[in-house]
Design a protein around this motif. Structure first.
Motif, PDB file in Angstrom:
ATOM      1  N   GLU A  24     -14.865 -13.918  15.181  1.00  0.00           N
ATOM      2  CA  GLU A  24     -15.267 -12.813  14.310  1.00  0.00           C
ATOM      3  C   GLU A  24     -14.690 -12.951  12.907  1.00  0.00           C
ATOM      4  O   GLU A  24     -15.321 -12.560  11.914  1.00  0.00           O
ATOM      5  CB  GLU A  24     -14.816 -11.491  14.940  1.00  0.00           C
ATOM      6  N   THR A  79     -11.883  -5.344  13.934  1.00  0.00           N
ATOM      7  CA  THR A  79     -12.913  -5.866  14.828  1.00  0.00           C
ATOM      8  C   THR A  79     -13.028  -4.957  16.043  1.00  0.00           C
ATOM      9  O   THR A  79     -12.022  -4.648  16.686  1.00  0.00           O
ATOM     10  CB  THR A  79     -12.559  -7.291  15.296  1.00  0.00           C
ATOM     11  N   TYR A  81     -13.217  -3.972  19.602  1.00  0.00           N
ATOM     12  CA  TYR A  81     -12.628  -4.762  20.697  1.00  0.00           C
ATOM     13  C   TYR A  81     -12.334  -3.864  21.879  1.00  0.00           C
ATOM     14  O   TYR A  81     -11.718  -2.802  21.733  1.00  0.00           O
ATOM     15  CB  TYR A  81     -11.334  -5.408  20.201  1.00  0.00           C
ATOM     16  N   GLU A 113     -22.053 -15.264  19.454  1.00  0.00           N
ATOM     17  CA  GLU A 113     -21.768 -13.865  19.127  1.00  0.00           C
ATOM     18  C   GLU A 113     -22.253 -12.936  20.230  1.00  0.00           C
ATOM     19  O   GLU A 113     -21.531 -12.013  20.652  1.00  0.00           O
ATOM     20  CB  GLU A 113     -22.445 -13.507  17.812  1.00  0.00           C
ATOM     21  N   ARG A 117     -19.525 -10.819  22.451  1.00  0.00           N
ATOM     22  CA  ARG A 117     -19.555  -9.355  22.402  1.00  0.00           C
ATOM     23  C   ARG A 117     -19.886  -8.753  23.760  1.00  0.00           C
ATOM     24  O   ARG A 117     -19.439  -7.640  24.072  1.00  0.00           O
ATOM     25  CB  ARG A 117     -20.527  -8.899  21.310  1.00  0.00           C
ATOM     26  N   GLN A 121     -16.670  -6.429  23.801  1.00  0.00           N
ATOM     27  CA  GLN A 121     -16.972  -5.180  23.093  1.00  0.00           C
ATOM     28  C   GLN A 121     -17.624  -4.122  23.980  1.00  0.00           C
ATOM     29  O   GLN A 121     -18.143  -3.137  23.463  1.00  0.00           O
ATOM     30  CB  GLN A 121     -17.871  -5.468  21.883  1.00  0.00           C
TER      31      GLN A 121
END
Length: 214
Positions: A24, A79, A81, A113, A117, A121
Motif C-alpha cells: 500500500e 491504511t 487495516y 491489491e 485487501r 481489510q
C-alpha cells in the motif's frame, strides 16, 4: 527515457501484514521516480523452512507484538487495516490464484491489491472456501489456480527468490540489491534517488563482518 527507469521486483506473500502495508505504501515511496514494478508471489513458509526459522506468528510473544505493531503502523500510514479472523492461515490458494491471473510468474498490481485487501481489510477468514470462490469469480483467472502449471510456477518463484538471497517478505530487488521489510522502504527510496550508500564499506563488507579470519 527507458534507460533511466529502474526495475523493481516486489517479492511477497499475502499472509504477511508487513507485505500488505508495504504494498500500500510503495506508490508514495516511489513518487517522482521513473520505475517499473514486477509483483512476484512466493511462499513465505518455504523461505522460513529453507533457513530453519519459525514465522513470527508461530512464536507466542512475537505473534502478539507483530499484531500490535502492524496495527500501529497501519494507523501511522493511514491504511485501512483489519486483522483477518484467523492468522496464520494457508495462503497457498491465494498465491496460486494470483499467479493464475498473471503471466510468467508475475501478476498485476490490481490483482495483488484485490487479494491483499481480501485478506487485510475485511476482518473475515481469508482462506474461507466460499470467499475464495467469490474472489476467483471477481478476478476471472485464465487458468485454474490448482493447475499443475500454476503450482510449478509458485515453486519456481520461491526457489529463484531463495537463490538470490530472499529470506523474508516483503523484499524488493533492484540492480541486484535486496531490501527487506516495510521499514526498508526509505532505504529503497534513497537508493533509487541516487544515494551511494551501497558503495560504502559498511554495506559491501556486511556479508563477512565480524567473522573470524584465518
Amino acid at each position: 527515457w527507458k534507460k533511466f527507469m529502474k526495475h523493481i521486483t516486489f517479492y511477497f506473500d499475502f499472509i504477511s501484514p508487513y507485505a500488505f502495508l508495504a504494498f500500500e505504501k510503495l506508490p508514495r515511496t516511489l513518487d517522482g521516480l521513473s520505475y517499473l514494478v514486477t509483483y512476484k508471489p512466493v511462499l513465505f513458509g518455504a523461505l522460513l523452512k529453507h533457513n530453519g526459522q519459525l514465522g513470527p506468528a508461530e512464536i507466542k510473544d512475537k505473534r502478539t507484538w507483530t499484531y500490535r505493531h502492524a496495527q500501529w503502523l497501519a494507523e501511522e500510514q493511514k491504511t485501512d487495516y483489519q486483522l483477518p479472523l484467523l492468522h496464520p492461515f494457508s495462503s497457498l490458494a491465494l498465491l496460486r490464484l494470483a499467479l493464475a491471473c498473471g503471466r510468467q510468474g508475475v501478476c498485476s498490481r490490481w490483482v495483488c491489491e484485490t487479494i491483499f485487501r481480501h485478506v487485510w481489510q475485511t476482518g473475515l477468514d481469508a482462506a474461507d472456501s466460499e470467499r475464495l470462490k467469490d474472489l476467483t469469480l471477481q478476478l476471472a483467472p485464465s487458468v485454474l489456480g490448482d493447475s499443475a502449471a500454476v503450482k510449478e510456477q509458485l515453486r519456481k518463484n520461491t526457489e529463484s527468490a531463495i537463490a538470490i538471497g530472499v529470506f523474508g517478505v516483503p523484499t524488493y530487488e533492484v540492480d541486484g540489491e535486496l531490501f527487506w521489510g516495510l521499514d526498508a522502504l526509505p532505504m529503497l527510496s534513497a537508493y533509487l534517488r541516487g544515494s551511494d550508500f551501497t558503495q560504502k564499506g559498511a554495506w559491501k563488507n556486511a556479508p563477512t563482518w565480524g567473522r573470524a579470519k584465518g
